[in-house]
Design a protein around this motif. Structure first.
Motif, PDB file in Angstrom:
ATOM      1  N   GLN A   1     -40.599  14.545 -22.891  1.00 18.37           N
ATOM      2  CA  GLN A   1     -41.638  15.059 -23.783  1.00 18.37           C
ATOM      3  C   GLN A   1     -41.385  14.600 -25.219  1.00 18.37           C
ATOM      4  O   GLN A   1     -42.307  14.211 -25.935  1.00 18.37           O
ATOM      5  CB  GLN A   1     -41.659  16.584 -23.708  1.00 18.37           C
ATOM      6  N   SER A   2     -40.110  14.623 -25.625  1.00 16.45           N
ATOM      7  CA  SER A   2     -39.747  14.187 -26.979  1.00 16.45           C
ATOM      8  C   SER A   2     -40.073  12.717 -27.178  1.00 16.45           C
ATOM      9  O   SER A   2     -40.627  12.323 -28.212  1.00 16.45           O
ATOM     10  CB  SER A   2     -38.260  14.437 -27.221  1.00 16.45           C
ATOM     11  N   ILE A   3     -39.744  11.877 -26.159  1.00 16.33           N
ATOM     12  CA  ILE A   3     -40.041  10.443 -26.243  1.00 16.33           C
ATOM     13  C   ILE A   3     -41.549  10.229 -26.356  1.00 16.33           C
ATOM     14  O   ILE A   3     -42.021   9.411 -27.147  1.00 16.33           O
ATOM     15  CB  ILE A   3     -39.467   9.704 -25.011  1.00 16.33           C
ATOM     16  N   HIS A   4     -42.315  10.996 -25.558  1.00 17.68           N
ATOM     17  CA  HIS A   4     -43.776  10.859 -25.598  1.00 17.68           C
ATOM     18  C   HIS A   4     -44.302  11.212 -26.990  1.00 17.68           C
ATOM     19  O   HIS A   4     -45.184  10.532 -27.530  1.00 17.68           O
ATOM     20  CB  HIS A   4     -44.404  11.769 -24.542  1.00 17.68           C
ATOM     21  N   GLN A   5     -43.773  12.273 -27.611  1.00 15.23           N
ATOM     22  CA  GLN A   5     -44.215  12.684 -28.937  1.00 15.23           C
ATOM     23  C   GLN A   5     -43.889  11.613 -29.976  1.00 15.23           C
ATOM     24  O   GLN A   5     -44.705  11.309 -30.849  1.00 15.23           O
ATOM     25  CB  GLN A   5     -43.544  14.011 -29.323  1.00 15.23           C
ATOM     26  N   VAL A   6     -42.703  11.034 -29.882  1.00 11.79           N
ATOM     27  CA  VAL A   6     -42.305   9.979 -30.812  1.00 11.79           C
ATOM     28  C   VAL A   6     -43.226   8.780 -30.671  1.00 11.79           C
ATOM     29  O   VAL A   6     -43.706   8.212 -31.659  1.00 11.79           O
ATOM     30  CB  VAL A   6     -40.834   9.560 -30.568  1.00 11.79           C
TER      31      VAL A   6
ATOM     32  N   PRO B   1     -30.929  13.329 -33.167  1.00 10.32           N
ATOM     33  CA  PRO B   1     -29.963  12.703 -34.078  1.00 10.32           C
ATOM     34  C   PRO B   1     -29.088  11.652 -33.387  1.00 10.32           C
ATOM     35  O   PRO B   1     -28.761  10.630 -33.988  1.00 10.32           O
ATOM     36  CB  PRO B   1     -29.116  13.882 -34.577  1.00 10.32           C
ATOM     37  N   ALA B   2     -28.729  11.888 -32.136  1.00 10.47           N
ATOM     38  CA  ALA B   2     -27.880  10.932 -31.412  1.00 10.47           C
ATOM     39  C   ALA B   2     -28.634   9.632 -31.155  1.00 10.47           C
ATOM     40  O   ALA B   2     -28.087   8.532 -31.323  1.00 10.47           O
ATOM     41  CB  ALA B   2     -27.400  11.540 -30.097  1.00 10.47           C
ATOM     42  N   ALA B   3     -29.896   9.751 -30.758  1.00  7.99           N
ATOM     43  CA  ALA B   3     -30.706   8.557 -30.515  1.00  7.99           C
ATOM     44  C   ALA B   3     -30.928   7.783 -31.811  1.00  7.99           C
ATOM     45  O   ALA B   3     -30.892   6.545 -31.828  1.00  7.99           O
ATOM     46  CB  ALA B   3     -32.050   8.950 -29.896  1.00  7.99           C
TER      47      ALA B   3
ATOM     48  N   GLU C   1     -38.826   2.370 -26.403  1.00  4.44           N
ATOM     49  CA  GLU C   1     -38.517   3.695 -26.971  1.00  4.44           C
ATOM     50  C   GLU C   1     -37.891   3.554 -28.357  1.00  4.44           C
ATOM     51  O   GLU C   1     -38.187   4.335 -29.276  1.00  4.44           O
ATOM     52  CB  GLU C   1     -37.567   4.466 -26.050  1.00  4.44           C
ATOM     53  N   GLU C   2     -36.994   2.572 -28.528  1.00  4.38           N
ATOM     54  CA  GLU C   2     -36.352   2.357 -29.815  1.00  4.38           C
ATOM     55  C   GLU C   2     -37.352   1.857 -30.859  1.00  4.38           C
ATOM     56  O   GLU C   2     -37.280   2.240 -32.030  1.00  4.38           O
ATOM     57  CB  GLU C   2     -35.199   1.364 -29.678  1.00  4.38           C
ATOM     58  N   LYS C   3     -38.288   1.011 -30.445  1.00  5.75           N
ATOM     59  CA  LYS C   3     -39.326   0.545 -31.365  1.00  5.75           C
ATOM     60  C   LYS C   3     -40.158   1.719 -31.874  1.00  5.75           C
ATOM     61  O   LYS C   3     -40.458   1.817 -33.071  1.00  5.75           O
ATOM     62  CB  LYS C   3     -40.239  -0.478 -30.674  1.00  5.75           C
ATOM     63  N   ALA C   4     -40.545   2.613 -30.947  1.00  6.09           N
ATOM     64  CA  ALA C   4     -41.339   3.789 -31.330  1.00  6.09           C
ATOM     65  C   ALA C   4     -40.558   4.685 -32.276  1.00  6.09           C
ATOM     66  O   ALA C   4     -41.100   5.179 -33.281  1.00  6.09           O
ATOM     67  CB  ALA C   4     -41.753   4.562 -30.075  1.00  6.09           C
ATOM     68  N   LEU C   5     -39.283   4.894 -31.980  1.00  4.37           N
ATOM     69  CA  LEU C   5     -38.442   5.731 -32.839  1.00  4.37           C
ATOM     70  C   LEU C   5     -38.293   5.106 -34.227  1.00  4.37           C
ATOM     71  O   LEU C   5     -38.379   5.813 -35.246  1.00  4.37           O
ATOM     72  CB  LEU C   5     -37.068   5.913 -32.190  1.00  4.37           C
ATOM     73  N   ALA C   6     -38.091   3.796 -34.281  1.00  6.56           N
ATOM     74  CA  ALA C   6     -37.943   3.100 -35.562  1.00  6.56           C
ATOM     75  C   ALA C   6     -39.190   3.252 -36.418  1.00  6.56           C
ATOM     76  O   ALA C   6     -39.107   3.485 -37.629  1.00  6.56           O
ATOM     77  CB  ALA C   6     -37.637   1.618 -35.327  1.00  6.56           C
ATOM     78  N   GLU C   7     -40.367   3.136 -35.785  1.00  5.79           N
ATOM     79  CA  GLU C   7     -41.622   3.266 -36.525  1.00  5.79           C
ATOM     80  C   GLU C   7     -41.845   4.718 -36.950  1.00  5.79           C
ATOM     81  O   GLU C   7     -42.269   4.993 -38.086  1.00  5.79           O
ATOM     82  CB  GLU C   7     -42.784   2.786 -35.651  1.00  5.79           C
ATOM     83  N   ALA C   8     -41.597   5.660 -36.043  1.00  8.96           N
ATOM     84  CA  ALA C   8     -41.858   7.073 -36.327  1.00  8.96           C
ATOM     85  C   ALA C   8     -41.018   7.582 -37.487  1.00  8.96           C
ATOM     86  O   ALA C   8     -41.509   8.301 -38.359  1.00  8.96           O
ATOM     87  CB  ALA C   8     -41.592   7.913 -35.072  1.00  8.96           C
ATOM     88  N   ARG C   9     -39.756   7.195 -37.539  1.00  4.43           N
ATOM     89  CA  ARG C   9     -38.883   7.738 -38.580  1.00  4.43           C
ATOM     90  C   ARG C   9     -39.237   7.179 -39.958  1.00  4.43           C
ATOM     91  O   ARG C   9     -39.059   7.869 -40.958  1.00  4.43           O
ATOM     92  CB  ARG C   9     -37.412   7.518 -38.222  1.00  4.43           C
ATOM     93  N   ILE C  10     -39.761   5.949 -40.029  1.00  4.26           N
ATOM     94  CA  ILE C  10     -40.212   5.415 -41.309  1.00  4.26           C
ATOM     95  C   ILE C  10     -41.457   6.163 -41.772  1.00  4.26           C
ATOM     96  O   ILE C  10     -41.605   6.503 -42.955  1.00  4.26           O
ATOM     97  CB  ILE C  10     -40.507   3.897 -41.208  1.00  4.26           C
ATOM     98  N   LYS C  11     -42.377   6.476 -40.833  1.00  3.49           N
ATOM     99  CA  LYS C  11     -43.590   7.214 -41.193  1.00  3.49           C
ATOM    100  C   LYS C  11     -43.269   8.632 -41.642  1.00  3.49           C
ATOM    101  O   LYS C  11     -43.922   9.168 -42.542  1.00  3.49           O
ATOM    102  CB  LYS C  11     -44.560   7.221 -40.003  1.00  3.49           C
TER     103      LYS C  11
END
Length: 501
Positions: free
Chosen positions: A11-16, A39-41, A247-257
């Motif tokens: 669910q967390s991955i989907h939200q990211v 935080p670990a990811a 998943e890492e691409k999505a996380l990288a984009e989400a955290r910048i936004k």
């Protein structure tokens, strides 16, 4: 891991992934993140980016700075004699580089934004290596001026371009240390350049090339080699990185936004409202003037430290003088990394500006107050401790206080532009007729470092005042009746935006 934990992670991955999509915001109107990031990811992603990106850009900038400042090493190795330079000819040679750098730096930064820094940086890096190598073949003062001017154009894109490139991958508080990891190459370049020059000068010749010409030839070839490698290694932004999972691409984009309140995309189109917001942001302007005075010091050290050491130890051999220039740069490198690291962990940049400036002031006061060789050599260490860290601090400070990719490109372009104005000034701060004391140059740098301290304190106080006003709701009305696109264009006027110290 239990079934419920797996479901929660999915669910967390989907939200990211949803937040990372173009057109989706990552924060509410109060600036609070709409998702929880593991935080670990995030730590795993950050380590992966550190390993893949930082060594390449650090090497690129190391030789960028070496290629800029190696003229100081070439000077004591016979450049002036072979090119028949006299009077202010050496200063004019330095001025040619910085004139091109200042004129073309901001347009080159806009090219970085329009085309993508992952594509443009290797090209500009190859060009500055090529022009450095060309210096080995000049035989006249006019030819040397022309080559240095071309070198200034090519290098104008690199420093702001790397800072802009890293801002697409790292969050604002992470950026300062990552910038320090490549800005440290400025003082490191002084150390490496001195060691390289002393080693190269032990080679009798390469064909008909002798002495200072070999410095430019060898260092230019190395720069071109690094640029070719970087062309195949640097991806333009996280979204197109082949070495990141979806998943890492999505996380990288989400955290910048998340870091840029109101943003619906990570990489926006160039539009002038965002450009002006980046240029005329009060933090950008303060940081730019701080960097102007700091770069007057840093570039002056790069061009003249070897000559100053020669004036302190006039009976020493050329190779010993080159080696004596190394230790101050080593100390400057260590303090640059330390201030970058602690600014990341404490989420504060202005504090370390206020700590660093007095060291620069002390160093130039020692230059002015004493002609004792030991005191003046110690002064070189004081200046290095204070001055070199500002390159990372000022650029990180500007990048942290805007909210869009375009504004960040403009803010960094402005900061580095003003820094290069300082570099242009530095070419005339240490004139031959003022040797060996160089009183006017040292006095100007003492004044400049005092201004750096005053501006650092002043902008810190102003930001505190602005953040308090925003907390009290001064700008809340600016959201009324706005579309998402109009809200994104508010930049630092957004009521949830907070200036980052």
């Amino acid at each position: 891991m239990s079934a419920s934990d797996i479901d929660t992670e999915k669910q967390s991955i989907h939200q990211v992934e949803e937040v990372a999509l173009h057109g989706h915001v990552a924060t509410d109107k109060h600036g609070h993140a709409l998702i929880q990031i593991d935080p670990a990811a995030e730590a795993r992603l950050r380590r992966k980016m550190d390993i893949r990106i930082l060594p390449v850009v650090a090497l690129m900038y190391l030789f960028c700075f070496i290629d800029r400042a190696n003229i100081g090493n070439a000077r004591v190795a016979g450049l002036e004699k072979d090119l028949h330079l006299k009077g202010y000819d050496y200063n004019i040679l330095l001025t040619a580089f910085y004139t091109a750098y200042v004129v073309f730096e901001f347009p080159c930064q806009m090219i970085n934004k329009a085309v993508g820094p992952g594509k443009t940086l290797p090209i500009f890096s190859f060009l500055f290596g090529l022009f450095t190598m060309a210096m080995a073949f000049v035989h006249t003062f006019g030819a040397a001026i022309a080559v240095r001017f071309l070198l200034g154009i090519a290098e104008g894109a690199v420093f702001p371009g790397i800072a802009f490139y890293l801002s697409r991958f790292y969050r604002k508080d992470e950026l300062g240390f990552r910038l320090a990891c490549y800005v440290v190459c400025a003082p490191a370049a002084g150390a490496v350049s001195g060691l390289l020059a002393s080693g190269i000068l032990k080679i009798h010749s390469i064909g008909w090339l002798r002495q200072w010409r070999m410095i430019f030839l060898i260092e230019g070839i190395i720069s071109m080699g690094i640029s070719i490698i970087s062309y195949f290694v640097l991806a333009d932004r996280p979204e197109v990185c082949s070495w990141l999972t979806p998943e890492e691409k999505a996380l990288a984009e989400a955290r910048i936004k998340i870091d840029n309140v109101g943003s619906t995309v990570v990489v926006d189109r160039i539009h002038w409202k965002a450009v002006w917001a980046g240029i005329f942001n009060p933090v950008t302007l303060a940081s730019s003037f701080i960097f102007l005075f700091d770069n007057t010091v840093v570039q002056g050290v790069g061009f003249y430290l070897v000559s100053i050491i020669k004036s302190i130890y006039p009976t020493s051999s050329t190779i010993r003088v080159q080696l004596l220039s190394v230790p101050p740069y080593v100390v400057g490198s260590l303090t640059t990394l330390a201030t970058g690291y602690f600014s990341w962990k404490t989420r504060n940049r202005t504090l370390y500006m206020m700590i660093s400036a007095p060291f620069v002031m002390l160093g130039f006061a020692m230059y002015i107050g004493s002609m004792n060789p030991h005191v003046r050599y110690a002064a070189a260490f004081m200046v290095a401790v204070g001055a070199f860290s500002f390159g990372a601090l000022c650029t990180a400070f500007s990048a942290a206080n805007v909210t869009s990719d375009t504004s960040r490109a403009a803010a960094l372009g402005t900061t580095v532009f003003m820094g290069n104005v300082g570099g242009l000034i530095s070419t005339w701060t240490f004139l031959p007729r003022h040797a060996p004391r160089y009183l006017p140059g040292n006095a100007f740098n003492l004044f400049g470092s005092s201004v750096m301290l005053i501006l650092s304190v002043g902008v810190w106080l102003w930001m505190r005042k602005e953040n308090r006003a925003k907390e009290n709701g001064r700008d809340d009305h600016l959201l009324e009746g706005k579309t998402e696109e109009e809200i994104a264009d508010l930049n630092q006027k957004h009521p949830a935006f907070r200036f980052a110290y």
